[in-house]
Design a protein around this motif. Structure first.
Motif, PDB file in Angstrom:
ATOM      1  N   LYS A  99       0.833  -1.208   0.000  1.00  0.00           N
ATOM      2  CA  LYS A  99       0.000   0.000   0.000  1.00  0.00           C
ATOM      3  C   LYS A  99       0.860   1.247   0.000  1.00  0.00           C
ATOM      4  O   LYS A  99       2.022   1.209   0.411  1.00  0.00           O
ATOM      5  N   GLN A 100       0.260   2.348  -0.403  1.00  0.00           N
ATOM      6  CA  GLN A 100       0.941   3.633  -0.260  1.00  0.00           C
ATOM      7  C   GLN A 100       0.750   4.123   1.174  1.00  0.00           C
ATOM      8  O   GLN A 100      -0.314   3.953   1.759  1.00  0.00           O
ATOM      9  N   LEU A 101       1.801   4.734   1.724  1.00  0.00           N
ATOM     10  CA  LEU A 101       1.685   5.325   3.058  1.00  0.00           C
ATOM     11  C   LEU A 101       1.416   6.820   2.903  1.00  0.00           C
ATOM     12  O   LEU A 101       2.111   7.505   2.156  1.00  0.00           O
ATOM     13  N   PHE A 102       0.402   7.296   3.613  1.00  0.00           N
ATOM     14  CA  PHE A 102       0.084   8.729   3.566  1.00  0.00           C
ATOM     15  C   PHE A 102       0.266   9.307   4.965  1.00  0.00           C
ATOM     16  O   PHE A 102      -0.317   8.822   5.935  1.00  0.00           O
ATOM     17  N   TYR A 103       1.077  10.347   5.057  1.00  0.00           N
ATOM     18  CA  TYR A 103       1.258  11.023   6.343  1.00  0.00           C
ATOM     19  C   TYR A 103       0.780  12.459   6.194  1.00  0.00           C
ATOM     20  O   TYR A 103       1.301  13.216   5.371  1.00  0.00           O
ATOM     21  N   GLY A 104      -0.221  12.849   6.968  1.00  0.00           N
ATOM     22  CA  GLY A 104      -0.667  14.244   7.000  1.00  0.00           C
ATOM     23  C   GLY A 104      -0.334  14.793   8.371  1.00  0.00           C
ATOM     24  O   GLY A 104      -0.767  14.233   9.373  1.00  0.00           O
ATOM     25  N   GLY A 105       0.439  15.866   8.435  1.00  0.00           N
ATOM     26  CA  GLY A 105       0.834  16.361   9.757  1.00  0.00           C
ATOM     27  C   GLY A 105       1.064  17.854   9.763  1.00  0.00           C
ATOM     28  O   GLY A 105       1.119  18.495   8.712  1.00  0.00           O
ATOM     29  N   TYR A 106       1.171  18.390  10.962  1.00  0.00           N
ATOM     30  CA  TYR A 106       1.508  19.795  11.162  1.00  0.00           C
ATOM     31  C   TYR A 106       2.601  19.809  12.221  1.00  0.00           C
ATOM     32  O   TYR A 106       2.461  19.142  13.253  1.00  0.00           O
ATOM     33  N   PRO A 107       3.703  20.542  11.975  1.00  0.00           N
ATOM     34  CA  PRO A 107       4.857  20.438  12.877  1.00  0.00           C
ATOM     35  C   PRO A 107       4.536  20.780  14.333  1.00  0.00           C
ATOM     36  O   PRO A 107       3.827  21.749  14.610  1.00  0.00           O
ATOM     37  N   ILE A 108       5.022  19.970  15.247  1.00  0.00           N
ATOM     38  CA  ILE A 108       4.943  20.253  16.685  1.00  0.00           C
ATOM     39  C   ILE A 108       5.977  19.392  17.402  1.00  0.00           C
ATOM     40  O   ILE A 108       6.140  18.221  17.065  1.00  0.00           O
ATOM     41  N   THR A 109       6.647  19.987  18.359  1.00  0.00           N
ATOM     42  CA  THR A 109       7.604  19.261  19.193  1.00  0.00           C
ATOM     43  C   THR A 109       6.818  18.401  20.167  1.00  0.00           C
ATOM     44  O   THR A 109       5.849  18.901  20.732  1.00  0.00           O
ATOM     45  N   PRO A 110       7.185  17.191  20.435  1.00  0.00           N
ATOM     46  CA  PRO A 110       8.315  16.421  19.901  1.00  0.00           C
ATOM     47  C   PRO A 110       7.898  15.423  18.811  1.00  0.00           C
ATOM     48  O   PRO A 110       8.551  14.401  18.664  1.00  0.00           O
ATOM     49  N   ALA A 111       6.863  15.745  18.025  1.00  0.00           N
ATOM     50  CA  ALA A 111       6.403  14.785  17.017  1.00  0.00           C
ATOM     51  C   ALA A 111       6.993  15.046  15.629  1.00  0.00           C
ATOM     52  O   ALA A 111       6.952  14.183  14.767  1.00  0.00           O
ATOM     53  N   SER A 112       7.547  16.248  15.416  1.00  0.00           N
ATOM     54  CA  SER A 112       7.947  16.647  14.058  1.00  0.00           C
ATOM     55  C   SER A 112       8.900  15.669  13.380  1.00  0.00           C
ATOM     56  O   SER A 112       8.865  15.506  12.162  1.00  0.00           O
ATOM     57  N   ASP A 113       9.766  15.044  14.167  1.00  0.00           N
ATOM     58  CA  ASP A 113      10.762  14.165  13.540  1.00  0.00           C
ATOM     59  C   ASP A 113      10.141  13.009  12.768  1.00  0.00           C
ATOM     60  O   ASP A 113      10.772  12.459  11.865  1.00  0.00           O
ATOM     61  N   ILE A 114       8.918  12.633  13.110  1.00  0.00           N
ATOM     62  CA  ILE A 114       8.264  11.561  12.357  1.00  0.00           C
ATOM     63  C   ILE A 114       8.018  12.058  10.929  1.00  0.00           C
ATOM     64  O   ILE A 114       8.302  11.362   9.953  1.00  0.00           O
ATOM     65  N   LEU A 115       7.524  13.302  10.826  1.00  0.00           N
ATOM     66  CA  LEU A 115       7.328  13.922   9.510  1.00  0.00           C
ATOM     67  C   LEU A 115       8.662  14.037   8.773  1.00  0.00           C
ATOM     68  O   LEU A 115       8.763  13.724   7.592  1.00  0.00           O
ATOM     69  N   HIS A 116       9.698  14.465   9.507  1.00  0.00           N
ATOM     70  CA  HIS A 116      11.015  14.626   8.861  1.00  0.00           C
ATOM     71  C   HIS A 116      11.521  13.280   8.324  1.00  0.00           C
ATOM     72  O   HIS A 116      12.016  13.198   7.200  1.00  0.00           O
ATOM     73  N   GLU A 117      11.404  12.255   9.139  1.00  0.00           N
ATOM     74  CA  GLU A 117      11.909  10.940   8.727  1.00  0.00           C
ATOM     75  C   GLU A 117      11.165  10.444   7.496  1.00  0.00           C
ATOM     76  O   GLU A 117      11.773   9.977   6.536  1.00  0.00           O
ATOM     77  N   LEU A 118       9.832  10.545   7.540  1.00  0.00           N
ATOM     78  CA  LEU A 118       9.045  10.004   6.426  1.00  0.00           C
ATOM     79  C   LEU A 118       9.236  10.816   5.151  1.00  0.00           C
ATOM     80  O   LEU A 118       9.184  10.279   4.048  1.00  0.00           O
ATOM     81  N   SER A 119       9.472  12.122   5.305  1.00  0.00           N
ATOM     82  CA  SER A 119       9.635  12.967   4.119  1.00  0.00           C
ATOM     83  C   SER A 119      10.852  12.539   3.307  1.00  0.00           C
ATOM     84  O   SER A 119      10.924  12.793   2.104  1.00  0.00           O
TER      85      SER A 119
END
Ligand SMILES: Cc1ncc(C[n+]2csc(CCOP(=O)(O)OP(=O)(O)O)c2C)c(N)n1
Ligand code: SF4
Lengths: 340, 623
Positions: free
Chosen positions: B265-285
């Motif tokens: 499947k395709q993985l879709f990540y929708g997020g808005y930056p916030i500490t300490p979760a942002s790194d998940i967005l960074h990693e997936l990007s």
């Protein structure tokens, strides 16, 4: 239903769901629904590829009445839901159905962002200048002074102009029509459907229960001819029952109404150019409001720009080309590793 | 490796230790996170078990030298398995007076204190609120072995011939500090040298400067007469295999990418930056070539609703945020619950309420995640126990979402997200398969979007499928047909049905296990990032002869089926939490168990000693 496989010809009936429609009698929403059902079969797109996403409001019940895929989501958020649908499967044609309260109050943020990103979606805003579903409070498009249950002494807010907002967000397609102007509405919906990118259409919709006749000036035979200019690309801005009036720019660059003849010819008028890259003309047209000026109907702006969804997939593709298809083994083993 | 006469020892004594806790601290501009991360890497590659605790200042740009600008990074490395970054610090590296002031209380009596002597001048001392220079009186630091090292000037000298500006030269002093600590603990600097070479590949003068500073620090250790001992911590006996270091946020990204890859499947990540979760967005990007689409939305509401749309259209869809952002997502989660769409919402908890303590850890979003939606809206909740466990729990969360057509909440926290530990790299061919069906599974003519299977799950049939056109939405639906229906009986029926579906997940998750005796005086129950401290405290208490066991819950809703029975086997129950007692309230309510709490909301994880102390206290009361 038996389907002829070789000839998948669709008719408006094919898009009617079996759900009872629960709008008030004579609500303008009926007409918009009917025109939508007329337009979709002409697009050459299989029925299963349409998705209708709406927010909350009277108009947002729309997806239940269409026999396509759809989601009735939450107040104001339909553009974001639709962005997710389109990004997950760009093969779908995704329509957003929203009201003026839904998209400009609670959803103002998403409205602006979906347009500036140019996600390939069709956003149809049913503007009745009132909150219908919650029974008649004023909306962000209601004129100052509007008396409602929440503003018994008249509203003191200044209204938003949806087209100005859309053009400000650099919508690549922006248009306006009226619920009962059947032919015109059909042609605008069709053009929106065929636009590649975010298409915004404002439809003047009569809420005959809470804001009856708000758009009579633009919908009623005998009145509309004097109050409305139908925009045509490359043509001068002419209006009036006898097509004897036009709009030109005065010495301050402001639009003014002039009578044709008496030394003024069509060549002196403002010409419409929906393809203009800069947005001055579209802004100027959006600023023309009744009763001071005739209001333009039709396509204000239609320009070609790469879509957001295409750009997203191009990145995925080029990343895959550059680094090869993702390999878990390789991913886990990047960086410093050690054996025990 | 090291004996008393290894090269580079300069005849100094090498002492063997089992586990060491060191902490780098300095101004946020001093590069302490980098120093800590590099030290962790070289220790992990050497084969120690490691556990880390980064501690960021709350202010992004607090004035240099002030107490508010202190940044720290603590590492425990050991020759046996460890579960926490440690209670007491053995070696503290303080780059300025403010860092010394805020950290020295955690240094063990007799521990080694290495300070950058150059930074202890008047203005820094006064910014840190010192009346005099603590290095110069006899009492302030008498309990410690103090090493005064003029790091700034030694670094400047070391890079003098490279033509750097004084500022650039001084910025290398974190590498000097690292070099000295590498010598002190006999670390091989190769991984760090490689890192410097690739990181500054475009700036050869910085490569040289940092390597020179690193070497100068190492040489200082060899030559200085002030330090007479250095230490050796042997590799740990971890299960055989290939390892790397992961943080919790990295492991979550890996886990979700794995779920997508295994399911095709395709993985879709929708997020808005916030500490300490942002790194998940960074990693997936970074992982676009894994068929990952990331969408940085305009806010958290757009993030969750885009994820609802992506799930409807067929992607494995996730969103991540922290407390305030999760609060905003509540309505969207409700929509996903009533439309019965599969997605995962990650909450990397931090101190609250409101903006709270953005860079500090807490476990206080449990109530919000358990109950924080309008209507009767139970959702599955899972919580990883450690950074490495995030890999498995990410896949578990997605598996539950898809198998039961429901949003699932995954509760991480700042401590897990930023902390790192060794992760045994899995054999990809041995990963649990992940099957997803988007088929219409019914016989009849007309597609029924809310027809259910034995798990009470409706089919996930996607837009684009001919003949299955259907509408979903937030208005109450009739079962089977999915038509809008707000009759009273239907709402009662559907509310119960949804709740039963979630409760039924208990049949498809592992039963609760305990560490320690099967019954006894005390059961300690924990969840989330407190795993390490509680596990170690219980283990040590058992070794001391106490009758105590540990149950760590990774499935918080529904609870494992046998949890009630487990609880009954012990006379007392203790629930330590980094909140004021949220799981305790739920356990008391669910099982009528007289659980007591150990609660801390200081933005800091538990110390092992705090938990042990409470265990003793409760058992002593009993006897
Ligand atoms: C979060 C949230 N806030 C408020 C409402 C109540 N609400 C429902 S529709 C609506 C306004 C709808 O107005 P408009 O978008 O103009 O649509 P219309 O009903 O006129 O078609 C409001 C305030 C809601 N459903 N959800
Ligand atoms: S309240 Fe107004 S907008 Fe709503 S259905 Fe009735 S007429 Fe239409």
């Amino acid at each position: 239903m038996s389907v002829d496989v070789t000839l998948p010809v669709l008719s408006p009936k094919d898009f009617a769901s079996d759900q009872e429609i629960r709008w008030c009698p004579r609500c303008g929403d009926y007409s918009i629904l009917a025109q939508m059902k007329k337009v979709l079969p002409t697009l050459g797109i299989p029925k299963e590829k349409f998705v209708f996403v709406s927010g909350i409001g009277c108009s947002s019940r729309f997806p239940y009445y269409m026999d396509t895929y759809g989601m009735h989501s939450i107040h104001g958020r339909a553009p974001a839901v639709a962005t997710g649908v389109k990004l997950a499967n760009p093969d779908l044609q995704v329509w957003v159905i929203t009201g003026d309260g839904d998209s400009l109050s609670i959803g103002g943020n998403h409205f602006m962002h979906v347009l500036r990103r140019n996600v390939d979606l069709k956003v149809i805003m049913f503007n009745n200048q009132i909150y219908g579903l919650t029974k008649g409070q004023y909306s962000p498009t209601s004129p100052t002074g509007t008396k409602t249950k929440s503003t018994p002494f008249g509203s003191v807010d200044r209204p938003l102009n949806p087209l100005s907002v859309a053009i400000g967000a650099r919508a690549t397609f922006a248009a306006r029509s009226v619920d009962v102007d059947i032919k015109h509405l059909c042609s605008v919906l069709e053009r929106a459907a065929n636009h590649k990118g975010a298409a915004f259409v404002e439809v003047y919709q009569d809420c005959n229960v809470f804001n009856s006749g708000a758009f009579e000036f633009a919908s009623k035979k005998g009145k509309k001819e004097e109050n409305v200019i139908y925009l045509e690309h490359g043509k001068p801005l002419i209006f009036g029952k006898d097509r004897d009036k036009g709009v030109r720019l005065n010495s301050h660059g402001q639009p003014e109404v002039v009578e044709l003849g008496k030394g003024v010819t069509a060549d002196d008028l403002l010409f419409h150019d929906e393809k203009a890259e800069d947005m001055n003309l579209a802004f100027l047209l959006a600023s023309m409001r009744h009763p001071e000026m005739p209001e333009p109907m039709g396509v204000f702006r239609c320009v070609d720009h790469p879509t957001y969804n295409d750009a997203v997939y191009q990145q995925v593709e080029s990343a895959t080309e550059r680094s090869g298809e993702g390999d878990l083994e390789a991913l886990f083993n990047t960086g410093d590793t050690w054996n025990v | 490796m090291a004996t008393t006469d290894v090269p580079g020892s300069n005849g100094k004594i090498s002492e063997q230790l089992d586990a060491v806790v060191i902490r780098f601290c300095g101004d946020s501009g001093d590069g302490m996170q980098l120093a800590g991360t590099q030290f962790t890497n070289v220790s992990a590659v050497f084969g120690n078990d490691v556990s880390t605790l980064p501690d960021f200042p709350a202010e992004i740009r607090a004035p240099a030298g002030t107490l508010g600008g202190v940044s720290g990074f603590q590492i425990c490395f050991s020759s046996s398995d460890i579960f926490t970054p440690g209670d007491e610090v053995d070696t503290l590296i303080a780059m300025n007076p403010a860092a010394l002031k805020t950290n020295v209380a955690d240094l063990r009596r007799g521990g080694t204190l290495i300070v950058n002597e150059d930074a202890f001048e008047k203005s820094n001392l006064s910014k840190a609120g010192y009346e005099g220079n603590p290095l110069e009186d006899d009492v302030s630091l008498a309990a410690y072995q103090v090493q005064r090292v003029p790091m700034t000037s030694l670094t400047r000298d070391a890079v003098a011939d490279l033509g750097l500006s004084p500022r650039e030269a001084e910025r290398c002093k974190n590498f000097f500090a690292m070099g000295l600590v590498y010598w002190l603990y006999q670390r091989d600097a190769t991984p760090t040298e490689e890192w410097v070479k690739s990181k500054f590949a475009k700036k050869p003068e910085l490569v040289e400067a940092n390597l020179k500073a690193l070497q100068a620090g190492y040489n200082y250790g060899i030559t200085t007469e002030a330090i007479t001992v250095h230490y050796r911590v042997d590799p740990a006996e971890l299960p055989p295999g290939k390892y790397r270091k992961v943080t919790g946020n990295e492991a979550l990204a890996f886990g979700f990418v794995t779920a997508a890859k295994l399911s095709g499947k395709q993985l879709f990540y929708g997020g808005y930056p916030i500490t300490p979760a942002s790194d998940i967005l960074h990693e997936l990007s970074k992982l676009k070539n894994f068929n990952v689409v990331t969408f940085q939305a305009e806010d958290e509401i757009a993030a969750i609703t885009s994820v609802v749309g992506a799930a409807y259209a067929g992607d494995l869809a996730i969103t991540a945020s922290s407390g305030p952002g999760i609060a905003l997502k509540g309505e969207g989660m409700g929509l996903a619950a009533i439309t019965e769409l599969p997605l995962v919402v990650i909450d990397v908890q931090r101190g609250g309420p409101s903006t709270g303590l953005p860079t500090k850890t807490e476990q206080s979003d449990l109530y919000m995640c358990m109950y924080g939606r309008n209507g009767d809206c139970p959702l599955p909740l899972v919580a990883p126990a450690s950074p490495a466990d995030c890999f498995e729990m990410a896949q578990e969360a997605m598996r539950i979402a898809v198998e039961f057509m429901t949003p699932v909440i995954l509760l991480s926290d700042g401590y897990i997200a930023n902390g790192a530990e060794p992760w045994q790299i899995p054999d990809v061919s041995q990963l649990k398969p992940f099957n997803v069906s988007n088929e219409n599974t019914q016989d009849g003519d007309e597609f029924m979007p809310y027809l259910r299977n034995e798990k009470k799950t409706r089919p996930w049939v996607l837009p684009g499928t001919p003949g299955c056109e259907h509408r979903v939405g937030g208005l109450e639906k009739s079962d089977v047909t999915g038509n809008v229906d707000y009759s009273p009986e239907n709402h009662q029926f559907m509310t119960t049905l949804r709740a039963n579906k979630i409760a039924g997940i208990a049949d498809y998750i592992p039963e609760q296990t305990v560490e320690g005796p099967e019954s006894g005086d005390l059961l300690v129950i924990s969840w989330g990032g407190t795993y390490g401290a509680v596990r170690t405290a219980v283990k040590q208490s058992v070794q001391e002869g106490l009758s105590v066991a540990h149950a760590h819950i990774r499935y918080l809703n529904p609870f494992p089926k046998n949890l009630g029975d487990v609880i009954k086997r012990y006379k007392k129950v203790l629930i330590p939490e980094l909140n004021t007692g949220q799981l305790r309230m739920i356990i008391r309510g669910t099982y009528l168990a007289d659980a007591v709490g150990l609660n801390k909301v200081q933005g800091k994880p538990f110390l092992i000693s705090e938990v042990k102390h409470k265990i003793k206290e409760l058992i002593n009361e009993e006897n």
